[in-house]
Scaffold this active site. Structure first.
Site, short mmCIF file in Angstrom:
data_model
loop_
_atom_site.label_atom_id
_atom_site.label_comp_id
_atom_site.label_asym_id
_atom_site.label_seq_id
_atom_site.Cartn_x
_atom_site.Cartn_y
_atom_site.Cartn_z
NE ARG A 21 -48.68 -7.91 -29.52
CZ ARG A 21 -49.35 -7.64 -28.40
NH1 ARG A 21 -49.12 -6.56 -27.72
NH2 ARG A 21 -50.26 -8.49 -27.98
NE ARG A 43 -58.15 -7.82 -24.27
CZ ARG A 43 -56.83 -7.95 -24.23
NH1 ARG A 43 -56.16 -7.57 -23.16
NH2 ARG A 43 -56.17 -8.47 -25.24
NE ARG A 78 -54.96 -11.93 -27.71
CZ ARG A 78 -55.65 -11.86 -26.58
NH1 ARG A 78 -56.91 -12.27 -26.54
NH2 ARG A 78 -55.10 -11.39 -25.49
CE LYS A 111 -47.93 -8.75 -23.06
NZ LYS A 111 -48.64 -10.05 -23.15
NE ARG A 153 -57.52 -10.59 -20.28
CZ ARG A 153 -56.48 -10.39 -21.06
NH1 ARG A 153 -55.37 -9.89 -20.56
NH2 ARG A 153 -56.53 -10.69 -22.32
P1 AP5 Z 1 -52.78 -10.25 -18.00
O1 AP5 Z 1 -51.87 -9.58 -17.02
O2 AP5 Z 1 -53.99 -9.51 -18.41
O3 AP5 Z 1 -51.94 -10.78 -19.25
P2 AP5 Z 1 -51.22 -10.00 -20.41
O4 AP5 Z 1 -49.85 -10.59 -20.58
O5 AP5 Z 1 -51.29 -8.52 -20.19
O6 AP5 Z 1 -52.12 -10.50 -21.60
P3 AP5 Z 1 -52.90 -9.72 -22.75
O7 AP5 Z 1 -53.93 -10.67 -23.24
O8 AP5 Z 1 -53.40 -8.39 -22.29
O9 AP5 Z 1 -51.77 -9.55 -23.77
P4 AP5 Z 1 -51.88 -9.42 -25.25
O10 AP5 Z 1 -50.46 -9.17 -25.51
O11 AP5 Z 1 -52.49 -10.49 -26.04
O12 AP5 Z 1 -52.96 -8.23 -25.44
P5 AP5 Z 1 -52.79 -6.71 -25.78
O13 AP5 Z 1 -53.87 -6.00 -25.08
O14 AP5 Z 1 -51.39 -6.26 -25.61
O15 AP5 Z 1 -53.21 -11.67 -17.37
C1 AP5 Z 1 -54.18 -12.48 -17.98
C2 AP5 Z 1 -55.09 -13.13 -16.91
O16 AP5 Z 1 -54.32 -14.06 -16.16
C3 AP5 Z 1 -55.65 -12.11 -15.91
O17 AP5 Z 1 -56.97 -12.48 -15.60
C4 AP5 Z 1 -54.75 -12.26 -14.66
O18 AP5 Z 1 -55.48 -12.05 -13.47
C5 AP5 Z 1 -54.29 -13.72 -14.77
N1 AP5 Z 1 -52.90 -13.88 -14.33
C6 AP5 Z 1 -51.85 -13.04 -14.57
N2 AP5 Z 1 -50.71 -13.55 -14.03
C7 AP5 Z 1 -51.06 -14.74 -13.46
C8 AP5 Z 1 -50.33 -15.74 -12.73
N3 AP5 Z 1 -49.01 -15.62 -12.47
N4 AP5 Z 1 -51.02 -16.83 -12.29
C9 AP5 Z 1 -52.35 -16.96 -12.53
N5 AP5 Z 1 -53.09 -16.04 -13.19
C10 AP5 Z 1 -52.47 -14.95 -13.66
O19 AP5 Z 1 -53.07 -6.71 -27.37
C11 AP5 Z 1 -54.35 -6.97 -27.89
C12 AP5 Z 1 -54.30 -6.83 -29.40
O20 AP5 Z 1 -53.93 -5.47 -29.76
C13 AP5 Z 1 -53.26 -7.70 -30.14
O21 AP5 Z 1 -53.76 -9.01 -30.38
C14 AP5 Z 1 -53.03 -6.88 -31.41
O22 AP5 Z 1 -54.09 -7.06 -32.32
C15 AP5 Z 1 -53.09 -5.45 -30.91
N6 AP5 Z 1 -51.77 -4.92 -30.51
C16 AP5 Z 1 -51.40 -4.51 -29.26
N7 AP5 Z 1 -50.14 -4.07 -29.26
C17 AP5 Z 1 -49.68 -4.22 -30.54
C18 AP5 Z 1 -48.42 -3.96 -31.15
N8 AP5 Z 1 -47.39 -3.47 -30.46
N9 AP5 Z 1 -48.29 -4.23 -32.48
C19 AP5 Z 1 -49.34 -4.71 -33.21
N10 AP5 Z 1 -50.56 -4.99 -32.67
C20 AP5 Z 1 -50.72 -4.74 -31.34
#
Ligand code: AP5
Length: 214
Positions: free
Chosen positions: A88, A161, A172, A13, A127
Site C-alpha cells: 500500500r 466494520r 481512507r 478487492k 457493506r
Molecule cells: P469489498 O470487496 O469489501 O471492497 P475492498 O476493495 O476489499 O474494500 P476494503 O474497504 O476492504 O478495502 P480497504 O483497502 O479500505 O480495507 P482494508 O481492510 O484493506 O467491497 C465493498 C462493498 O462493495 C461490499 O459490500 C461489496 O459487496 C460491494 N461491491 C464489491 N464490488 C462491487 C461491484 N462491482 N458493484 C457493486 N458493489 C460491489 O484496510 C483497512 C485498514 O487497515 C486501512 O485503512 C489501514 O488502516 C489498515 N491497513 C490494511 N492494510 C494495510 C497496509 N498494507 N499498510 C498499512 N495499513 C494497512
C-alpha cells in the site's frame, strides 16, 4: 499464481479475492483482515493498529511487512496467493520485491481495479459480513437470498466494520491517492500491471479478472 489486487477502499478487492480463492485454489492474504484479527485478539499489534484504522490512516510499514513475511512462509500459501490490501506504499512494494527475491518467488500479475471515488462511499457504507463465516454482503448490491440469513452458513448474526462510515472512508480514499497510487506506476514500469473496470457488476468484474489470469 501470485497476484496483487490494487484499488481504493470499496473497489471490490476482498469480494473478488474470495471468488478467485474458490476458483483457483489459492489463498487470499488480506492485511486488513489480519489487522482486524489482531484488534479482536487485543494483541500488542492490534492495540497499536486500532486507532489508526478507525481514523482511516495506514499502520506503520514495518508492522505490516512483518505480518506478510510470516504469512507467506505458511504451508497453505505454497500453492499461491492473492495479496489484498498489500502493498500500500512504495516502501511496502520494495520490501515485497526483496521478500520474493530472498524466497525465490515470482510475482505473476498486479491488477488494478479502477473505480470512481464517489461510488465507494455508498459501497462501503452498505457493506456487512456474516459474523459466523465472514461472507460479505451489501444492503443494495449483494443481498443474501433470504433476508437476514447467510447464504453460505445459515448464520443470522451480521456485523459492520467500525471504519465503514462516510467520514473515515474519505480519509481512507485520501490515504489511497496519496500513499498507494504511486505504486501503480512502480508496477507499470516493471511490466506487471493490468487494469480492469471495477464499476461494472460484481460478476462482470470476476469475468474480467479471469480473462486476465487465464
Ligand atoms: P469489498 O470487496 O469489501 O471492497 P475492498 O476493495 O476489499 O474494500 P476494503 O474497504 O476492504 O478495502 P480497504 O483497502 O479500505 O480495507 P482494508 O481492510 O484493506 O467491497 C465493498 C462493498 O462493495 C461490499 O459490500 C461489496 O459487496 C460491494 N461491491 C464489491 N464490488 C462491487 C461491484 N462491482 N458493484 C457493486 N458493489 C460491489 O484496510 C483497512 C485498514 O487497515 C486501512 O485503512 C489501514 O488502516 C489498515 N491497513 C490494511 N492494510 C494495510 C497496509 N498494507 N499498510 C498499512 N495499513 C494497512
Amino acid at each position: 499464481m501470485k497476484l496483487i489486487l490494487l484499488g481504493p477502499p470499496g473497489a471490490g478487492k476482498g469480494t473478488q479475492a474470495k471468488r478467485l480463492e474458490e476458483n483457483y485454489g489459492v489463498i487470499q492474504i488480506s492485511t486488513g483482515d489480519m489487522l482486524r484479527e489482531e484488534v479482536e485478539a487485543k494483541s500488542k499489534i492490534g492495540g497499536q493498529a486500532k486507532e489508526l484504522m478507525d481514523a482511516g490512516d495506514l499502520v506503520p510499514d514495518e508492522m505490516i511487512i512483518d505480518l506478510i513475511a510470516s504469512c507467506i512462509d505458511k504451508h497453505e500459501c505454497q500453492k499461491g496467493f492473492i495479496l489484498d490490501g498489500f502493498p500500500r506504499t512504495t516502501p511496502q512494494a520494495v520490501a515485497l520485491d526483496k521478500m520474493f527475491d530472498e524466497k525465490g518467488l515470482e510475482l505473476d500479475l498486479v491488477i488494478e481495479i479502477k473505480v470512481d471515488d464517489e461510488a465507494m462511499v455508498e459501497r462501503i457504507s452498505g457493506r456487512y459480513t456474516c459474523s459466523k463465516c465472514g461472507a460479505g454482503y451489501h444492503d443494495s448490491f449483494q443481498k443474501p437470498e433470504t433476508e437476514g440469513v447467510c447464504d453460505n452458513c445459515g448464520g443470522t448474526d451480521f456485523s459492520r466494520r467500525s471504519d465503514d462510515n462516510a467520514e473515515t472512508v474519505r480519509s481512507r480514499l485520501l490515504a489511497y491517492h496519496e500513499q498507494t497510487e504511486p505504486i501503480i506506476s512502480y508496477y507499470k514500469k516493471k511490466g506487471f500491471l493490468k487494469s480492469i473496470d471495477g464499476m461494472t457488476a460484481i460478476d462482470d468484474v470476476t469475468k474480467q479478472l479471469k480473462e486476465l489470469i487465464g
